[in-house]
Design a protein around this motif. Sequence first.
Motif, PDB file in Angstrom:
ATOM      1  N   PHE B 228       0.670  -0.775  -0.086  1.00  0.00           N
ATOM      2  CA  PHE B 228       0.733  -0.240  -0.141  1.00  0.00           C
ATOM      3  C   PHE B 228       1.040   1.188   0.095  1.00  0.00           C
ATOM      4  N   ILE B 229       2.554   1.297   0.885  1.00  0.00           N
ATOM      5  CA  ILE B 229       2.960   2.085   1.381  1.00  0.00           C
ATOM      6  C   ILE B 229       4.165   2.576  -0.563  1.00  0.00           C
ATOM      7  N   GLY B 230       3.849   1.596  -1.280  1.00  0.00           N
ATOM      8  CA  GLY B 230       4.624   1.654  -2.158  1.00  0.00           C
ATOM      9  C   GLY B 230       6.184   0.583  -1.927  1.00  0.00           C
ATOM     10  N   LEU B 231       6.024  -0.080  -1.075  1.00  0.00           N
ATOM     11  CA  LEU B 231       6.740  -1.054  -0.789  1.00  0.00           C
ATOM     12  C   LEU B 231       6.745  -2.508  -1.514  1.00  0.00           C
ATOM     13  N   GLY B 232       7.509  -3.377  -1.674  1.00  0.00           N
ATOM     14  CA  GLY B 232       7.294  -4.368  -1.746  1.00  0.00           C
ATOM     15  C   GLY B 232       6.452  -4.875  -3.282  1.00  0.00           C
ATOM     16  N   VAL B 233       5.303  -5.751  -3.117  1.00  0.00           N
ATOM     17  CA  VAL B 233       5.046  -5.404  -4.410  1.00  0.00           C
ATOM     18  C   VAL B 233       4.579  -4.252  -5.640  1.00  0.00           C
ATOM     19  N   ARG B 234       5.284  -4.510  -6.742  1.00  0.00           N
ATOM     20  CA  ARG B 234       4.435  -3.897  -7.509  1.00  0.00           C
ATOM     21  C   ARG B 234       3.075  -3.585  -9.005  1.00  0.00           C
ATOM     22  N   PRO B 235       2.984  -2.172  -8.906  1.00  0.00           N
ATOM     23  CA  PRO B 235       1.734  -2.853  -9.712  1.00  0.00           C
ATOM     24  C   PRO B 235       2.527  -2.828 -11.029  1.00  0.00           C
ATOM     25  N   PRO B 236       2.064  -3.444 -11.802  1.00  0.00           N
ATOM     26  CA  PRO B 236       0.747  -3.946 -12.083  1.00  0.00           C
ATOM     27  C   PRO B 236       0.167  -5.214 -11.648  1.00  0.00           C
ATOM     28  N   THR B 237       1.053  -5.696 -10.688  1.00  0.00           N
ATOM     29  CA  THR B 237       0.401  -7.182 -10.385  1.00  0.00           C
ATOM     30  C   THR B 237      -0.549  -7.140  -9.269  1.00  0.00           C
ATOM     31  N   ALA B 238      -1.108  -7.896  -9.222  1.00  0.00           N
ATOM     32  CA  ALA B 238      -2.426  -7.596  -8.877  1.00  0.00           C
ATOM     33  C   ALA B 238      -2.044  -8.011  -7.102  1.00  0.00           C
ATOM     34  N   GLU B 239      -2.419  -7.076  -6.185  1.00  0.00           N
ATOM     35  CA  GLU B 239      -2.499  -7.516  -5.305  1.00  0.00           C
ATOM     36  C   GLU B 239      -3.326  -7.126  -3.921  1.00  0.00           C
ATOM     37  N   ALA B 245      -4.462   0.831  -2.341  1.00  0.00           N
ATOM     38  CA  ALA B 245      -3.639   2.210  -2.501  1.00  0.00           C
ATOM     39  C   ALA B 245      -4.005   2.658  -3.994  1.00  0.00           C
ATOM     40  N   GLU B 246      -4.100   1.094  -5.264  1.00  0.00           N
ATOM     41  CA  GLU B 246      -4.867   2.356  -6.278  1.00  0.00           C
ATOM     42  C   GLU B 246      -6.475   2.801  -6.552  1.00  0.00           C
ATOM     43  N   GLY B 247      -6.719   1.619  -5.765  1.00  0.00           N
ATOM     44  CA  GLY B 247      -8.403   2.478  -5.871  1.00  0.00           C
ATOM     45  C   GLY B 247      -8.785   3.331  -4.562  1.00  0.00           C
ATOM     46  N   ALA B 248      -8.343   3.604  -4.214  1.00  0.00           N
ATOM     47  CA  ALA B 248      -8.470   4.896  -3.364  1.00  0.00           C
ATOM     48  C   ALA B 248      -8.614   6.259  -3.505  1.00  0.00           C
ATOM     49  N   ASN B 249      -7.624   6.389  -4.537  1.00  0.00           N
ATOM     50  CA  ASN B 249      -7.583   7.964  -5.388  1.00  0.00           C
ATOM     51  C   ASN B 249      -8.744   7.697  -6.303  1.00  0.00           C
ATOM     52  N   PHE B 250      -9.456   6.617  -6.457  1.00  0.00           N
ATOM     53  CA  PHE B 250     -11.104   6.954  -6.988  1.00  0.00           C
ATOM     54  C   PHE B 250     -12.522   6.839  -5.957  1.00  0.00           C
ATOM     55  N   PRO B 262     -11.163  -5.274  -3.014  1.00  0.00           N
ATOM     56  CA  PRO B 262     -10.178  -6.205  -1.948  1.00  0.00           C
ATOM     57  C   PRO B 262      -9.545  -5.339  -0.579  1.00  0.00           C
ATOM     58  N   GLY B 263     -10.168  -4.605   0.081  1.00  0.00           N
ATOM     59  CA  GLY B 263     -10.296  -4.376   1.404  1.00  0.00           C
ATOM     60  C   GLY B 263     -11.270  -5.381   2.208  1.00  0.00           C
ATOM     61  N   LEU B 264     -12.258  -5.372   0.768  1.00  0.00           N
ATOM     62  CA  LEU B 264     -13.158  -7.077   1.772  1.00  0.00           C
ATOM     63  C   LEU B 264     -12.323  -8.248   1.575  1.00  0.00           C
ATOM     64  N   ALA B 265     -11.827  -8.436   1.098  1.00  0.00           N
ATOM     65  CA  ALA B 265     -11.160 -10.219   0.953  1.00  0.00           C
ATOM     66  C   ALA B 265     -10.311 -10.059   1.754  1.00  0.00           C
TER      67      ALA B 265
END
Lengths: 558, 290
Positions: B228-239, B245-250, B262-265
């Motif tokens: 979420f904070i940009g460390l670790g797995v990177r886009p566009p990987t599904a995680e 994090a990406e959805g939060a902007n919308f 994804p939050g629900l999952a």
Amino acid sequence: MTPGTQTMFLDVQDLSVTFSTRRGIVNAVRGVTFSLAKGETLGIVGESGSGKSVSSYAVMRILERSGRIAGGQITFDGIDLSSLTNREMRELRGREISMVFQNPRAALNPIRKVGHQIEDVLRRHARATRSTAKAQAIDALKAVRIEDPEKRYNAYPFELSGGMCQRVVIAIALACDPRLLIADEPTTGLDVTTQKVVMELLADLTKSRGMSSILITHDLGLAAEYCDRIVVMKDGQVVEAGDPKALFADPQDPYTRRLIRSTPRPGAQIGDLVEPPVPSPTRPVLGAPLLEVRSLRKVFGHGAEQSVAVDDISFDIREGETLGLVGESGCGKSTTSSMIMRLLDPTSGEILMDGRTMTDVPAAKFARDPRRGSLQMVFQDATDSINPRFTARQAISDPIRRLTDEKPAGRVEELAAQVGLPEALLDRFPHQLSGGQKARVGIARALASRPRLLILDEPTAALDVSIQAIVLNLLAELRADLGVSYLFVSHDLHVVRLLCDRVIVMRKGRVVEEGATESIMRAPTDPYTRSLLDATPIPPAALEPQGIGPERHSQATV
Amino acid sequence: MSPTPIDSRQRGFLDHVVYVLGENPITAIAFALFALIVCVALFGPALAPYDPMESNAARALEPPSADHWFGTDNLGRDVFSRVLVATRLDLMISVAAVALSFVIGAAIGSAAGYWGGWIDAVTGRFVDTIMAFPLFVLAMGIVAAMGNTVENIIYATAIINLPFYARVARAEVRIRRDAGFAQAARLSGNTDLQVLAFHIFPNALPPMMVQISLNMGWAILNAAGLSFIGLGVRPPTAEWGIMVAEGANFVVSGEWWLAFFPGLALMCAVFAFNLLGDGLRDIFDPRQRT
């Protein structure tokens, strides 16, 4: 309030208690009837599972959540207890009816000063105000004859001995001058001399205050000594009731008879304890000295906090001999047996087997020593000493695989047969076995490596008397068959007498007396041994066919 | 030697599991949810109706519909497919991290609890040192320093969870060190290591099961948090973490489904693992089997 029940102080009629478990409804108490007059002491005796505690919990209405009073009537001083609300019942508990539990340490709050715990009860029942509570609490401590009560007021339970704790519990129970006291195995787990003091105290206090009391116990001797009337329970039912003298002299019910027969008592031989009596197994012929203990000493701690647990003790055990090691808690008998078992290294001194020293191999390395299999132990608490995740078969095979060249298959069955454990039970876990069966598993495991010396650490202390009788006979038979030597550690002199050739009495880490069992029981020379013998309640002897008259007389004078 | 007793014991175990689940319906729900998560992790890519990476600009930011159950994201990717596919990665990270910290933590803690003395002192201080840091910040630091890879997320998560296992193992072993059955095992010729491994440790397992289960939930959250904070797995990987994090902007502009599903999952997974713990303890403690 019918006129008939008013004469009795506590009247329990046809009481039934059920517990709902996952196996369905269990009837723990079935139609129990007993009553108690003012100022009377009623003894409820029975073995575990007889419903003796549950009946009294039902009177107090403190059954656990799955328990329910299914029927019957409990009348206390004319009040029908089942008609009271929980709130009214809370008022009654502590003020009118009090209870003393088995384990005093568990009954006291470990992080609260004992004085405050007495004040809590006084304030709860409005017997004291903030200003008078302390003085009253100190009075309560005085009443149970605690020395220096002002100082003890500020003590925490862990700073007091077991007997002291039980006195505090009694002080709490009596703080509000209840009219009925229920004591549930109040002295089980205490030393005999402490037991005597606590029981005398209870008897004096109930008498001087005109209280009625119920003593729940498994110890027939205790019940006979302190109760005016006795109720014998079995499987949730009363099998017999009456005056203790008459009841023990001429028991009507076969169960009562068996209970009396199983209780170790002066005059009885080991074979007399079981029903039907068997000839006592022969004692093996004594051979060469097997184990020699030379000036053994164990010191725990360093510097100022040093404490000497075992102080320069020496003794021998010969082949085929059974030596009793007697003493009260803290006398160093467990430390001594741990050192002989090579689980603990002595500070100084030597332990020899067949004349060769064993103390040169440190305890931590002894598991791989070839002599490990010759020294085994049967533990006091069979439940605690079997791995809860092991079946009986796994528990017995463990030493076979590790200490012998034999294959567990076959040998396990042989051992099970030797200790009388049905083969069908071998695949059960400890919690699926009864206390007596667990004791057998423990004995089979100890015998698995064909030991030459077996330390029996109070092997029957946690068992009911009827099971104890069977286990003691089993041990005597095994000794005769296998010629193994026993070091029998116990606090119960009656049991020691049945099994041991010689006895060592320990006190504060030292041996105070040593000699042949019969002579020590008859004519102890040390005052401590004498006080131990005096404090042991003498169980009532039923009229028995075989003549035990003369010996009983001589024992009774001890 | 005949198979009958073993059969009856197995049946006993099944009966016991059925009993535990029946007694506590929440445990049953947790087990069902757990089974669902495992299935999705195994078969996720096969179950997904769309390619999680395939973008379709024409159908970007569509709300949930019959075609796209969880709607589509800003690149027109199917959110449902992405949530399904992400399960495997998230579960893998947390299982690996928990397994690693369980093995190392239990070994350290058991040794400390059994032998005490200097082993206890040294391992105790080591564990305290880890605990002295804010754990998430420590994980961030480790990933930032060692590099932004899935393995490093696993190591970081394992390190920050290690103290919990060490402490539980130490306490559970310590209370059993001088138990009767441990003494009996020594008399039966077991060396100290054998007493610890075969007799004491198995009995310390049930409380650790609870810890494992609770930790799985944390580990998933931790991995998602790092992403979420940009460390670790990177886009566009599904995680899940990145998707939130990406959805939060919308969310502000009304496209709530991007972050919500994804939050629900994530929430369901954490919920399932936390509840599972109690059930596992009831099942694995032999004393409960009366």
